[in-house]
Design an enzyme around this catalytic site. Structure first.
Site, PDB file in Angstrom:
ATOM      1  N   GLY A   1      -6.023  -5.747  18.072  1.00  0.00           N
ATOM      2  CA  GLY A   1      -4.586  -5.929  17.918  1.00  0.00           C
ATOM      3  C   GLY A   1      -4.201  -7.244  17.261  1.00  0.00           C
ATOM      4  CB  ALA A   2      -6.088 -10.059  16.016  1.00  0.00           C
ATOM      5  N   GLY A   3      -4.244  -7.786  13.988  1.00  0.00           N
ATOM      6  CA  GLY A   3      -3.933  -7.588  12.572  1.00  0.00           C
ATOM      7  C   GLY A   3      -5.170  -7.630  11.703  1.00  0.00           C
ATOM      8  CG  LEU A   4      -7.917 -10.056  12.177  1.00  0.00           C
ATOM      9  CD1 LEU A   4      -8.837 -11.039  12.892  1.00  0.00           C
ATOM     10  CD2 LEU A   4      -7.610 -10.540  10.766  1.00  0.00           C
ATOM     11  CB  SER A   5      -8.155  -3.469  10.349  1.00  0.00           C
ATOM     12  OG  SER A   5      -7.943  -2.097  10.200  1.00  0.00           O
ATOM     13  CB  SER A   6      -9.727  -3.788  16.295  1.00  0.00           C
ATOM     14  OG  SER A   6      -8.531  -3.311  16.883  1.00  0.00           O
TER      15      SER A   6
ATOM     16  CB  SER B   1     -14.207   1.616  24.395  1.00  0.00           C
ATOM     17  OG  SER B   1     -14.074   0.250  24.020  1.00  0.00           O
TER      18      SER B   1
ATOM     19  CG  ASP C   1      -0.584  -0.159   2.525  1.00  0.00           C
ATOM     20  OD1 ASP C   1       0.631  -0.416   2.713  1.00  0.00           O
ATOM     21  OD2 ASP C   1      -1.402  -0.026   3.459  1.00  0.00           O
TER      22      ASP C   1
ATOM     23  CG  ASP D   1      -5.929  -1.447   7.777  1.00  0.00           C
ATOM     24  OD1 ASP D   1      -5.608  -2.218   6.843  1.00  0.00           O
ATOM     25  OD2 ASP D   1      -5.246  -1.281   8.798  1.00  0.00           O
TER      26      ASP D   1
HETATM   27  P1  ADP Z   1      -5.551  -3.869  14.768  1.00  0.00           P
HETATM   28  O1  ADP Z   1      -6.032  -2.660  14.051  1.00  0.00           O
HETATM   29  O2  ADP Z   1      -4.957  -4.874  13.853  1.00  0.00           O
HETATM   30  O3  ADP Z   1      -6.575  -4.502  15.654  1.00  0.00           O
HETATM   31  P2  ADP Z   1      -3.932  -1.891  16.031  1.00  0.00           P
HETATM   32  O4  ADP Z   1      -2.761  -1.968  16.940  1.00  0.00           O
HETATM   33  O5  ADP Z   1      -3.804  -1.097  14.783  1.00  0.00           O
HETATM   34  O6  ADP Z   1      -4.362  -3.394  15.721  1.00  0.00           O
HETATM   35  O7  ADP Z   1      -5.176  -1.298  16.793  1.00  0.00           O
HETATM   36  C1  ADP Z   1      -5.529  -1.761  18.066  1.00  0.00           C
HETATM   37  C2  ADP Z   1      -5.802  -0.561  18.949  1.00  0.00           C
HETATM   38  O8  ADP Z   1      -7.021   0.066  18.522  1.00  0.00           O
HETATM   39  C3  ADP Z   1      -6.036  -0.908  20.386  1.00  0.00           C
HETATM   40  O9  ADP Z   1      -4.819  -0.971  21.097  1.00  0.00           O
HETATM   41  C4  ADP Z   1      -6.895   0.237  20.850  1.00  0.00           C
HETATM   42  O10 ADP Z   1      -6.102   1.391  21.101  1.00  0.00           O
HETATM   43  C5  ADP Z   1      -7.719   0.551  19.631  1.00  0.00           C
HETATM   44  N1  ADP Z   1      -9.044  -0.110  19.662  1.00  0.00           N
HETATM   45  C6  ADP Z   1      -9.592  -0.847  18.673  1.00  0.00           C
HETATM   46  N2  ADP Z   1     -10.834  -1.243  19.003  1.00  0.00           N
HETATM   47  C7  ADP Z   1     -11.097  -0.729  20.202  1.00  0.00           C
HETATM   48  C8  ADP Z   1     -12.228  -0.775  21.094  1.00  0.00           C
HETATM   49  N3  ADP Z   1     -13.333  -1.443  20.776  1.00  0.00           N
HETATM   50  N4  ADP Z   1     -12.140  -0.125  22.277  1.00  0.00           N
HETATM   51  C9  ADP Z   1     -11.029   0.552  22.604  1.00  0.00           C
HETATM   52  N5  ADP Z   1      -9.945   0.628  21.822  1.00  0.00           N
HETATM   53  C10 ADP Z   1      -9.959   0.006  20.639  1.00  0.00           C
HETATM   54 MG    MG Z   2      -4.804  -1.239  12.974  1.00  0.00          MG
END
Ligand code: ADP
Ligand code: MG
Length: 399
Positions: free
Chosen positions: A137-142, A81, A50, A189
């Site tokens: 934080g699983a690499g699935l773009s939370s 949250s 990307d 993402d």
């Molecule tokens: P990924 O995007 O792969 O899950 P990242 O490290 O990029 O990993 O993002 C994870 C971060 O996003 C968490 O450490 C937190 O700061 C934030 N995050 C994501 N979802 C939530 C949630 N539901 N509540 C609070 N923080 C969140």
């Molecule tokens: Mg991310």
């Protein structure tokens, strides 16, 4: 018990919405104006392309981040949250700045602050309660699911934002992650979370973010995601180092982006980098990965699962040996899935932990999942979490 395979199922609207609305009432009092959801994603192929102006092929997961939102006219923002119960935040939108507030709140506050910059937005504010059902934080773009869920809610609720289209909104979310949360992200993402098509993978041309929806044509196969639950702390520095190596190669090669070399003879390009063995390996990955993305699109069009699997494996080998972003957990996951009969498997996401994916015939999913689980235990690793990935819809308001 470590003997059972741990599945992370996607939840339905009905499983989340009533609880989220009740929690909103407890947190903020009263009812939200609505509930929105934005998906996480898995990238089928096209890794570390990307930021090099290349292609990637992610799809949106059925796993989503939900948020209940109520607009307010007074310039205040309140965010909480369900995954971070002790880290709620409240303040003036005007005072939001890069890194302040920090932590998870920055992903949401950044989006709100950027959207509030536009003169059309008018006075705005919001109460936002998040419930993230994408593994964190699983690499699935939370992270993108988080920023995008808030972003679509605000666009729906604030009349002055009605003209902000999904492409512009993706840019807002990228800026929020880069500038406010301080997380390096290339745009894949946010684009897929906001602009995916249900039942399709999304071919993203990262040189201009033009999109092609690619139908998922392998009805007998499923994508199994293996969340290794490993997060190696070197990830951030290594990501920057990979970007630096690509930029250095561009300067040596006299191009603005490695994308300009698509279609060039790879060996000839590498020859021009003589003496810089590191840059040669990085560039070889990027150039060959771009070709593999387009080949995988062709394999899907031809309904050729075997070829799709072969391309995934080639991608993994290139990421492991040339780009050097894999790790033991990812290699164990890939090798175990292939050993148990997966058509293909590869690490997905930035690397150094996070998730791997496997392309598996439906009737073999349970067997592959068990084999991966057992391989982790045999290696003395913490059991992975498994999830079934189905190409799903982009961010939306719940009906
Ligand atoms: P990924 O995007 O792969 O899950 P990242 O490290 O990029 O990993 O993002 C994870 C971060 O996003 C968490 O450490 C937190 O700061 C934030 N995050 C994501 N979802 C939530 C949630 N539901 N509540 C609070 N923080 C969140
Ligand atoms: Mg991310």
């Amino acid at each position: 018990m470590t003997h059972e395979v741990t599945w992370s199922p996607a939840v339905t609207d009905a499983e989340v919405e009533p609880h989220l609305r009740a929690a909103f009432a407890r947190e903020f009092g009263g009812a939200p104006d609505g509930v929105w959801a934005a998906p996480g994603r898995v990238n089928l192929i096209g890794e570390h392309t990307d930021y090099n102006g290349g292609w990637c092929l992610p799809f949106a997961l059925a796993h989503r981040t939900f948020c209940a939102v109520r607009a307010r006219p007074d310039g205040r923002l309140r965010v909480a949250s369900r995954q971070a119960p002790d880290q709620a935040w409240e303040g003036e939108i005007e005072q939001v700045a890069p890194g302040a507030p920090g932590g998870w709140v920055a992903y949401v506050a950044g989006v709100v602050a950027i959207l509030a910059e536009g003169p059309a937005a008018g006075p705005m504010g919001a109460d936002i309660l998040v419930d993230g059902r994408v593994p964190l934080g699983a690499g699935l773009s939370s992270s993108a699911a988080l920023s995008c869920s808030s972003a679509v809610a605000l666009v729906d609720l604030v009349p002055g934002l009605a003209g902000v289209d999904r492409a512009a909104l993706a840019e807002v979310c990228v800026r929020a992650e880069n500038d406010y949360a301080g997380a390096a992200t290339g745009g894949m993402d946010q684009t897929v979370s906001l602009r995916a098509e249900d039942g399709h993978a999304l071919l993203i041309d990262c040189s201009d973010f033009s999109l092609t929806a690619v139908p998922w044509t392998l009805p007998e196969h499923e994508v199994l995601v293996i969340d290794t639950r490993a997060h190696h702390s070197l990830a951030d520095g290594q990501y920057a180092a990979r970007r630096d190596a690509c930029e250095r190669a561009c300067r040596s090669l006299g191009v603005d982006s490695l994308r300009e070399l698509h279609g060039a003879d790879v060996d000839e390009v590498l020859g021009r980098l003589g003496g810089d063995a590191e840059a040669q390996r990085r560039v070889r990955h990027v150039l060959t990965e771009n070709v593999r993305v387009l080949d995988l699109v062709a394999a899907l069009e031809a309904q050729d699962a075997e070829e799709a699997g072969r391309l995934m494996v080639a991608s993994h080998v290139s990421l492991r040996d040339d780009y050097e972003v894999s790790c033991r957990e990812l290699d164990v996951a890939v090798d175990a899935a292939l050993g148990a009969g997966a058509a293909g498997a590869r690490m997905t996401g930035g690397g150094f932990g996070g998730s791997a994916l496997a392309l598996v015939r439906r009737d073999q999913v349970d067997g592959v999942a068990r084999a991966v689980h057992e391989a982790f235990l045999a290696e003395g690793l913490e059991a992975p979490h498994l999830l079934r990935a189905t190409p799903s819809a982009p961010a939306h308001r719940l009906p």
